[in-house]
Design a protein around this motif. Structure first.
Motif, PDB file in Angstrom:
ATOM      1  N   HIS A   1      -3.238 -64.989  34.667  1.00  0.00           N
ATOM      2  CA  HIS A   1      -3.436 -64.006  35.730  1.00  0.00           C
ATOM      3  C   HIS A   1      -4.614 -64.414  36.621  1.00  0.00           C
ATOM      4  O   HIS A   1      -4.529 -64.362  37.860  1.00  0.00           O
ATOM      5  N   GLY A   2      -5.727 -64.832  35.982  1.00  0.00           N
ATOM      6  CA  GLY A   2      -6.880 -65.273  36.757  1.00  0.00           C
ATOM      7  C   GLY A   2      -6.568 -66.500  37.590  1.00  0.00           C
ATOM      8  O   GLY A   2      -6.970 -66.606  38.754  1.00  0.00           O
ATOM      9  N   SER A   3      -5.809 -67.451  37.008  1.00  0.00           N
ATOM     10  CA  SER A   3      -5.400 -68.647  37.756  1.00  0.00           C
ATOM     11  C   SER A   3      -4.579 -68.269  38.980  1.00  0.00           C
ATOM     12  O   SER A   3      -4.804 -68.788  40.079  1.00  0.00           O
ATOM     13  N   SER A   4      -3.627 -67.344  38.781  1.00  0.00           N
ATOM     14  CA  SER A   4      -2.778 -66.917  39.900  1.00  0.00           C
ATOM     15  C   SER A   4      -3.613 -66.275  41.003  1.00  0.00           C
ATOM     16  O   SER A   4      -3.388 -66.532  42.196  1.00  0.00           O
ATOM     17  N   GLN A   5      -4.597 -65.437  40.625  1.00  0.00           N
ATOM     18  CA  GLN A   5      -5.427 -64.769  41.634  1.00  0.00           C
ATOM     19  C   GLN A   5      -6.280 -65.775  42.417  1.00  0.00           C
ATOM     20  O   GLN A   5      -6.386 -65.679  43.644  1.00  0.00           O
ATOM     21  N   ILE A   6      -6.872 -66.742  41.712  1.00  0.00           N
ATOM     22  CA  ILE A   6      -7.712 -67.738  42.389  1.00  0.00           C
ATOM     23  C   ILE A   6      -6.857 -68.583  43.336  1.00  0.00           C
ATOM     24  O   ILE A   6      -7.248 -68.860  44.477  1.00  0.00           O
ATOM     25  N   GLU A   7      -5.667 -68.992  42.870  1.00  0.00           N
ATOM     26  CA  GLU A   7      -4.768 -69.758  43.744  1.00  0.00           C
ATOM     27  C   GLU A   7      -4.387 -68.950  44.974  1.00  0.00           C
ATOM     28  O   GLU A   7      -4.298 -69.484  46.089  1.00  0.00           O
ATOM     29  N   SER A   8      -4.157 -67.640  44.782  1.00  0.00           N
ATOM     30  CA  SER A   8      -3.800 -66.788  45.922  1.00  0.00           C
ATOM     31  C   SER A   8      -4.935 -66.728  46.932  1.00  0.00           C
ATOM     32  O   SER A   8      -4.701 -66.787  48.151  1.00  0.00           O
ATOM     33  N   LEU A   9      -6.193 -66.620  46.459  1.00  0.00           N
ATOM     34  CA  LEU A   9      -7.340 -66.568  47.371  1.00  0.00           C
ATOM     35  C   LEU A   9      -7.476 -67.894  48.140  1.00  0.00           C
ATOM     36  O   LEU A   9      -7.717 -67.890  49.355  1.00  0.00           O
ATOM     37  N   ILE A  10      -7.311 -69.023  47.422  1.00  0.00           N
ATOM     38  CA  ILE A  10      -7.384 -70.321  48.089  1.00  0.00           C
ATOM     39  C   ILE A  10      -6.282 -70.447  49.138  1.00  0.00           C
ATOM     40  O   ILE A  10      -6.506 -70.908  50.269  1.00  0.00           O
ATOM     41  N   ASN A  11      -5.066 -70.005  48.782  1.00  0.00           N
ATOM     42  CA  ASN A  11      -3.940 -70.083  49.720  1.00  0.00           C
ATOM     43  C   ASN A  11      -4.156 -69.190  50.932  1.00  0.00           C
ATOM     44  O   ASN A  11      -3.729 -69.524  52.046  1.00  0.00           O
ATOM     45  N   MET A  12      -4.808 -68.028  50.732  1.00  0.00           N
ATOM     46  CA  MET A  12      -5.112 -67.152  51.864  1.00  0.00           C
ATOM     47  C   MET A  12      -6.042 -67.870  52.847  1.00  0.00           C
ATOM     48  O   MET A  12      -5.843 -67.800  54.073  1.00  0.00           O
ATOM     49  N   ILE A  13      -7.057 -68.573  52.320  1.00  0.00           N
ATOM     50  CA  ILE A  13      -7.982 -69.296  53.198  1.00  0.00           C
ATOM     51  C   ILE A  13      -7.241 -70.425  53.915  1.00  0.00           C
ATOM     52  O   ILE A  13      -7.453 -70.671  55.109  1.00  0.00           O
TER      53      ILE A  13
END
Length: 731
Positions: free
Chosen positions: A70-82
């Motif tokens: 879950h944490g990996s998915s959230q961090i990837e989502s934040l990076i993808n947003m940037i």
């Protein structure tokens, strides 16, 4: 007789000897049976206890692995947003062609969006002038000569082969407290606007986002709690701590930091696990640590880790680990051990009742294990995202509490067993296709898709990950879905608002072009009037031409007053005058549509404090909607009055009314019931925000033919009366 007595005595003696033998033999058998049963019970107890301990550990670590995913998915989502933000910014004509002040405006808009994601500096390097436009929290927007580092970045990306390529630098330590990474994207002149109707295709410059990775990662890891004291930490592809609760570890090499702190301990096991993490592997295990949250000594910890994909093309992986001391489940293990010993004592001391009593205790054991499972399942149930699993037949196996709340379902059984396509409609088939990909390719995947719940549209960002059994076979797919509806709306709003801004500019140009022929018409009409007798029919015709041309000129001037962008200013506003100004524009439209206008404007109406132009826009939007609603004619009634500390405005039409299913949505952006091309869906949303900005209230009441014989809609606007005296602009 003596012989008979002797025979009887011999029989009695034989019976006594036989009974003694049987009792002794029975004791021996009982003793042997007790030894065998005790040995068997102890042996089974040891195996069972070991199995239960392993099961509890495995369950706890499985929950930690889900938290890590879950944490990996959230961090990837934040990076993808940037990544999306820097790519969207590169497409802006203002950025590509250095259009000021549009350039500064677009940079500021993007910075306000990404600064909460850890972007400390937003830099746009001009490839021609060799200057850098920089925006940061302090001092804000600055223009500087490019540094040596920025010059090297220009040289690195200016080549055509880097066109469209997003570049991520290696992580680096700065400020003695955080890890940073630079996201670089070259800008080419590929967009068009009014000033550049044909794209040049030339290299323009480069965008650089300086990202505080420690801050970005902490937004996710600070919220991860395994048990009472467990936590998460993250390392990059070189083994550097990007985040750790021990702040001194941040920026240090994960293979050396522990040894430097406690050189007498061996950290071989955790180092082997960290090597697996650097290889992008996922797993669960244990290791020995020398400390945990202020406690020191050899502490056994459970660990679950999974990779974080930062750059798919270049294979750049970070890794997140969730760890907790074995003491987190020690209480559960101790309870189970106590129950195990108690059971053995009861079985040994109550061998006759052992069968049914042991069954009772086994049931009790099962309940205890179930309680342990429920305890760790709560980690999933309390997650902020929708978490579900499905099998290879694409039916739901489980759904957490967040998912049940999202779909307005009370019991999990009501959804479990249903096809994924039924639950996640209308784009459930797309989700199934991606689940098939995970089963077939044995690799995770992420997608964005639409879901409709209770006739309301939502957008989800879903990450799908395979789940393996003991043999390494995929038995299910884990899905973690995040609701991104609001972010999706913001992206759409930004797109449409830019289109509307362009239309406003176009409207001003068209109005200016109309003014020129109107001036010619009025000029020649005036010349003809001077040469024509006043009593002639031609004179009357010329006067009519002059009047209509003047009306057209007034309409154009009023249109220009609306499309010209003005800064918000607070002044004393006469509401009656605002309404009259708006009606000068719309009276002709109302007349054409056979609409009668009734004015009930109160004399000596108190002033309100606000922006007259913005309030005129509100009245224009609502009255224009009312005219559109009465396409077959009707009555438009406009009323103003002073009620206590409010100025109240009532705008009533006799149209068909607003349908029930639309009433909760009319103030939403981009919602419209008009035909394509006749409405943007922004009028009432803008009006709502303007009235709210003026500390006012906007509401409506409506009736359709199904509800009443008299149909129509009345909008009610309340604005607070100002205590200021009349005159002047108020700061």
């Amino acid at each position: 007789m003596k012989k008979l007595v002797k025979r009887i005595n011999d029989k009695i003696l034989d019976f006594k000897n036989y009974s003694f033998f049987n009792i002794k033999y029975l004791k021996l058998i009982t003793l042997i049976a007790v030894v065998i049963v005790v040995s068997f019970v102890v042996f089974i107890g040891m195996i069972t206890h070991k199995r239960i301990v392993e099961t509890v550990k495995e369950d706890f670590n499985e929950q930690q692995l889900i938290l890590a995913r879950h944490g990996s998915s959230q961090i990837e989502s934040l990076i993808n947003m940037i990544k999306r933000e820097i790519q969207l910014l590169s497409l802006s004509p203002s950025v590509q062609y250095f259009e000021s002040p549009g350039l500064v405006y677009r940079l500021n808009i993007t910075y306000s969006t990404v600064k909460d994601l850890g972007v400390m500096d937003l830099i746009y390097i001009d490839g021609n002038k060799k200057i850098a436009h920089k925006i940061s929290e302090e001092p804000g927007y600055t223009v500087l000569k490019i540094s040596e580092i920025e010059r090297k970045i220009l040289e690195r990306v200016v080549s055509e082969k880097n066109r469209g390529e997003l570049i991520l630098t290696d992580t680096y330590f700065a400020n003695n407290q955080s890890i940073f990474i630079d996201m670089i994207f070259p800008v080419w002149q590929t967009s068009i606007d009014e000033a550049h109707p044909v794209a040049t295709g030339k290299f323009s410059g480069v965008l650089v986002f300086k990202i505080d990775v420690t801050y970005l990662v902490s937004k996710v890891t600070d919220k991860i709690h395994s048990g009472k004291t467990g936590y998460a930490w993250v390392i990059d592809n070189k083994g550097i701590f990007l985040y750790h609760p021990e702040k001194t570890f941040i920026g240090q090499n994960a293979f050396k930091a522990r040894y430097q702190r406690e050189p007498t301990m061996s950290f071989q096991r955790i180092n082997e696990l960290q090597k697996n993490m650097l290889e992008g592997k996922e797993g669960k295990d244990w290791y020995i640590s020398g400390w945990h949250r202020g406690e020191y000594g050899e502490i056994e910890k459970l660990i679950a880790y999974t990779p974080i994909t930062i750059d798919n093309k270049k294979g750049v992986l970070w890794s997140i680990a969730v760890v907790a001391p074995i003491s987190e489940i020690q209480g559960t293990i101790s309870d189970i051990q106590f129950q195990n010993i108690l059971l053995q004592v009861i079985i040994v001391s109550s061998i006759i009742l052992g069968a049914w009593f042991s069954t009772l205790m086994i049931v009790k054991w099962a309940n205890l294990v179930k309680k342990s499972e429920i305890r760790y399942r709560s980690l999933i149930e309390n997650a902020d995202d929708i978490i579900f699993t499905c099998d290879n037949k694409y039916t739901l196996n489980s759904l957490n509490k967040k998912g049940l709340d999202f779909f307005n379902i009370k019991r999990e059984e009501d959804l479990v067993g249903k096809l994924v396509s039924e639950v996640f409609s209308p784009e459930g088939e797309i989700l199934i296709m991606n689940i098939q990909h995970v089963f077939r390719e044995r690799e995770p995947i992420q997608l964005t898709h639409k879901v409709i719940v209770n006739n309301k549209e939502f957008w989800l960002n879903t990450r799908l990950k395979e789940l393996h059994d003991e043999k390494g076979e995929i038995y299910a797919v884990l899905g973690i879905s995040r609701d991104i509806t609001e972010r999706k709306k913001m992206e759409e709003q930004s797109y449409y608002l830019e289109i509307l801004a362009s239309l406003g500019t176009l409207g001003a140009c068209v109005a200016h072009e109309i003014n020129n022929p109107l001036a010619v018409i009025l000029g020649f009409t005036d010349l003809l009037l001077e040469k024509t007798p006043k009593e002639s029919e031609q004179y009357e015709i010329l006067k009519i031409i002059e009047k209509q041309a003047l009306n057209a000129k007034i309409s154009v001037e009023n249109l220009l007053s609306f499309v010209r962008r003005k800064e918000h200013k607070a002044e004393l506003v006469n509401i009656n005058e605002c309404i009259i100004t708006v009606m000068r524009i719309l009276e002709n439209t109302a007349s054409i549509n056979k609409i009668k206008i009734v004015y009930n404007l109160q004399d000596n109406l108190p002033f309100v404090k606000g922006d007259a132009g913005e309030l005129q826009q509100v009245f224009f939007n609502i009255i224009n909607n009312a005219i559109y609603a009465m396409q077959n004619g009707g009555i438009l009634t406009i009323t103003t009055r002073h009620e206590k500390n409010w100025v109240e405005i009532f705008i009533a039409d006799t149209g068909p009314g607003i349908k029930k299913e639309y009433r909760n949505r009319i103030f939403e952006p981009f919602f419209t019931t008009k035909e394509v091309g006749k409405g943007t869906g922004l009028g009432l949303w803008i009006s709502y925000n303007i009235i709210e900005k003026h500390d006012g209230i906007i509401a409506f009441k409506t009736a359709t033919k199904e509800e009443s014989e008299i149909t129509g809609t009345t909008f009610v606007i309340k604005l607070p009366v100002t205590e200021e005296e009349n005159g002047g602009i108020i700061n």
